[in-house]
Design a protein around this motif. Structure first.
Motif, PDB file in Angstrom:
ATOM      1  N   SER A   1      76.547  52.038  40.024  1.00 21.11           N
ATOM      2  CA  SER A   1      75.101  51.875  40.756  1.00 21.11           C
ATOM      3  C   SER A   1      75.094  52.679  42.298  1.00 21.11           C
ATOM      4  O   SER A   1      74.941  53.353  42.328  1.00 21.11           O
ATOM      5  CB  SER A   1      74.166  50.297  41.022  1.00 21.11           C
ATOM      6  OG  SER A   1      72.914  50.570  41.884  1.00 21.11           O
TER       7      SER A   1
ATOM      8  N   ILE B   1      70.334  44.907  34.996  1.00 17.33           N
ATOM      9  CA  ILE B   1      68.576  45.053  35.456  1.00 17.33           C
ATOM     10  C   ILE B   1      69.088  45.644  36.836  1.00 17.33           C
ATOM     11  O   ILE B   1      67.939  46.130  37.120  1.00 17.33           O
ATOM     12  CB  ILE B   1      68.793  43.266  35.957  1.00 17.33           C
ATOM     13  CG1 ILE B   1      67.677  42.372  34.913  1.00 17.33           C
ATOM     14  CG2 ILE B   1      67.216  43.460  37.103  1.00 17.33           C
ATOM     15  CD1 ILE B   1      67.660  41.490  35.080  1.00 17.33           C
ATOM     16  N   LEU B   2      70.101  45.629  37.405  1.00 18.87           N
ATOM     17  CA  LEU B   2      70.611  46.223  38.562  1.00 18.87           C
ATOM     18  C   LEU B   2      70.767  47.748  37.813  1.00 18.87           C
ATOM     19  O   LEU B   2      70.120  48.850  38.516  1.00 18.87           O
ATOM     20  CB  LEU B   2      72.163  45.716  38.946  1.00 18.87           C
ATOM     21  CG  LEU B   2      73.018  46.250  40.192  1.00 18.87           C
ATOM     22  CD1 LEU B   2      72.416  46.422  41.163  1.00 18.87           C
ATOM     23  CD2 LEU B   2      74.255  46.351  40.097  1.00 18.87           C
TER      24      LEU B   2
ATOM     25  N   LEU C   1      68.895  47.196  47.936  1.00 20.55           N
ATOM     26  CA  LEU C   1      68.418  47.531  46.824  1.00 20.55           C
ATOM     27  C   LEU C   1      69.143  46.381  45.188  1.00 20.55           C
ATOM     28  O   LEU C   1      68.622  45.734  45.226  1.00 20.55           O
ATOM     29  CB  LEU C   1      68.458  48.772  46.132  1.00 20.55           C
ATOM     30  CG  LEU C   1      68.587  49.081  44.187  1.00 20.55           C
ATOM     31  CD1 LEU C   1      66.963  49.165  43.777  1.00 20.55           C
ATOM     32  CD2 LEU C   1      68.889  50.778  43.717  1.00 20.55           C
ATOM     33  N   GLN C   2      70.407  45.989  45.543  1.00 19.41           N
ATOM     34  CA  GLN C   2      70.995  45.694  45.182  1.00 19.41           C
ATOM     35  C   GLN C   2      70.975  44.402  45.568  1.00 19.41           C
ATOM     36  O   GLN C   2      71.101  43.126  44.191  1.00 19.41           O
ATOM     37  CB  GLN C   2      72.765  46.039  45.582  1.00 19.41           C
ATOM     38  CG  GLN C   2      72.900  46.938  44.375  1.00 19.41           C
ATOM     39  CD  GLN C   2      74.303  47.984  45.167  1.00 19.41           C
ATOM     40  OE1 GLN C   2      75.074  47.260  45.885  1.00 19.41           O
ATOM     41  NE2 GLN C   2      74.691  48.219  43.857  1.00 19.41           N
TER      42      GLN C   2
ATOM     43  N   SER D   1      68.053  43.131  46.730  1.00 21.71           N
ATOM     44  CA  SER D   1      66.760  42.095  45.625  1.00 21.71           C
ATOM     45  C   SER D   1      67.016  42.614  44.305  1.00 21.71           C
ATOM     46  O   SER D   1      66.434  41.892  43.152  1.00 21.71           O
ATOM     47  CB  SER D   1      65.818  43.210  45.659  1.00 21.71           C
ATOM     48  OG  SER D   1      66.105  44.805  45.421  1.00 21.71           O
ATOM     49  N   SER D   2      67.937  42.826  43.516  1.00 21.23           N
ATOM     50  CA  SER D   2      67.771  43.344  41.847  1.00 21.23           C
ATOM     51  C   SER D   2      68.360  41.262  42.134  1.00 21.23           C
ATOM     52  O   SER D   2      68.326  41.254  41.134  1.00 21.23           O
ATOM     53  CB  SER D   2      68.704  44.167  41.644  1.00 21.23           C
ATOM     54  OG  SER D   2      68.181  45.724  42.079  1.00 21.23           O
TER      55      SER D   2
ATOM     56  N   SER E   1      69.265  49.047  35.596  1.00 23.57           N
ATOM     57  CA  SER E   1      67.620  50.095  35.670  1.00 23.57           C
ATOM     58  C   SER E   1      67.281  49.908  36.839  1.00 23.57           C
ATOM     59  O   SER E   1      66.367  50.952  36.841  1.00 23.57           O
ATOM     60  CB  SER E   1      66.969  48.005  34.501  1.00 23.57           C
ATOM     61  OG  SER E   1      67.645  48.741  33.207  1.00 23.57           O
ATOM     62  N   ILE E   2      66.780  49.300  37.345  1.00 18.50           N
ATOM     63  CA  ILE E   2      66.155  49.210  38.843  1.00 18.50           C
ATOM     64  C   ILE E   2      66.829  50.546  39.900  1.00 18.50           C
ATOM     65  O   ILE E   2      66.295  51.316  40.620  1.00 18.50           O
ATOM     66  CB  ILE E   2      66.382  48.129  39.751  1.00 18.50           C
ATOM     67  CG1 ILE E   2      65.375  46.540  38.914  1.00 18.50           C
ATOM     68  CG2 ILE E   2      66.466  48.315  41.232  1.00 18.50           C
ATOM     69  CD1 ILE E   2      65.783  45.650  39.927  1.00 18.50           C
ATOM     70  N   THR E   3      68.683  50.487  39.786  1.00 19.98           N
ATOM     71  CA  THR E   3      69.332  51.650  40.408  1.00 19.98           C
ATOM     72  C   THR E   3      68.386  53.165  39.938  1.00 19.98           C
ATOM     73  O   THR E   3      68.244  53.442  40.277  1.00 19.98           O
ATOM     74  CB  THR E   3      70.876  51.912  40.050  1.00 19.98           C
ATOM     75  OG1 THR E   3      71.486  50.471  39.933  1.00 19.98           O
ATOM     76  CG2 THR E   3      71.264  53.409  40.765  1.00 19.98           C
TER      77      THR E   3
END
Length: 170
Positions: free
Chosen positions: A57, A141-142, A106-107, A109-110, A144-146
């Motif tokens: 990520s 999930i991490l 980001l990380q 919050s993931s 995907s959000i990245t």
């Protein structure tokens, strides 16, 4: 020959910044999860998968940030009226700080999203106990959000990029 030196500087900046950010991120993660480096062994694949996802990520997001810094160097070189080194250092530092802050948010919050979704699971304990299912869920999930947020991060950083001035003729 000037293009060769510019390309060489870009490669050096990319490698050095990547190594520094990976090192800092790794050390922060070790402290956050209260791990010892000896826990990364053949017996705990879940932790390795989880940390590999985080490193991927970070690398993916850095692959978008570093070209923004390089573009800034090229624009500053063309339009700078002051000390080129100071201007490049100022923009690069600001861009990396904002980028590192955004990557961290980001990380975190993931991970908090996963904790909210799986209230009945203690993720850190499950990772330490080598629960591969939890590790794969967290990493999926991490990542995907990245992937979803990478373009927005790059756009945010490019707003700080010095823009050339245009003359309007009426």
């Amino acid at each position: 020959m000037e293009l060769f030196y510019l390309a060489l500087i870009q490669i050096i900046i990319s490698i050095v910044l990547s190594i520094v950010i990976f090192f800092i991120s790794y050390k922060i993660l070790i402290k956050i999860f209260k791990l010892e480096e000896s826990e990364f062994n053949n017996d705990n694949l879940a932790l390795s998968i989880f940390f590999s996802g985080i490193i991927f990520s970070i690398g993916y997001l850095l692959s978008g940030i570093i070209p923004s810094i390089i573009n800034a160097i090229q624009l500053i070189k063309i339009h700078s009226e002051g000390n080129l080194f100071v201007e490049v250092l100022k923009y690069s530092s600001m861009c990396l700080f904002v980028g590192f802050l955004a990557i961290s948010i980001l990380q975190i919050s993931s991970f908090l999203l996963v904790k909210t979704m799986t209230k009945h699971i203690k993720e850190v304990e499950q990772l330490k106990q080598n629960n591969l299912a939890v590790s794969i869920l967290l990493v999926s999930i991490l990542i995907s959000i990245t992937l979803i947020s990478a373009d927005s991060l790059i756009f945010l950083l490019e707003t700080f990029l010095p823009q050339p001035e245009f003359i309007q003729y009426n």
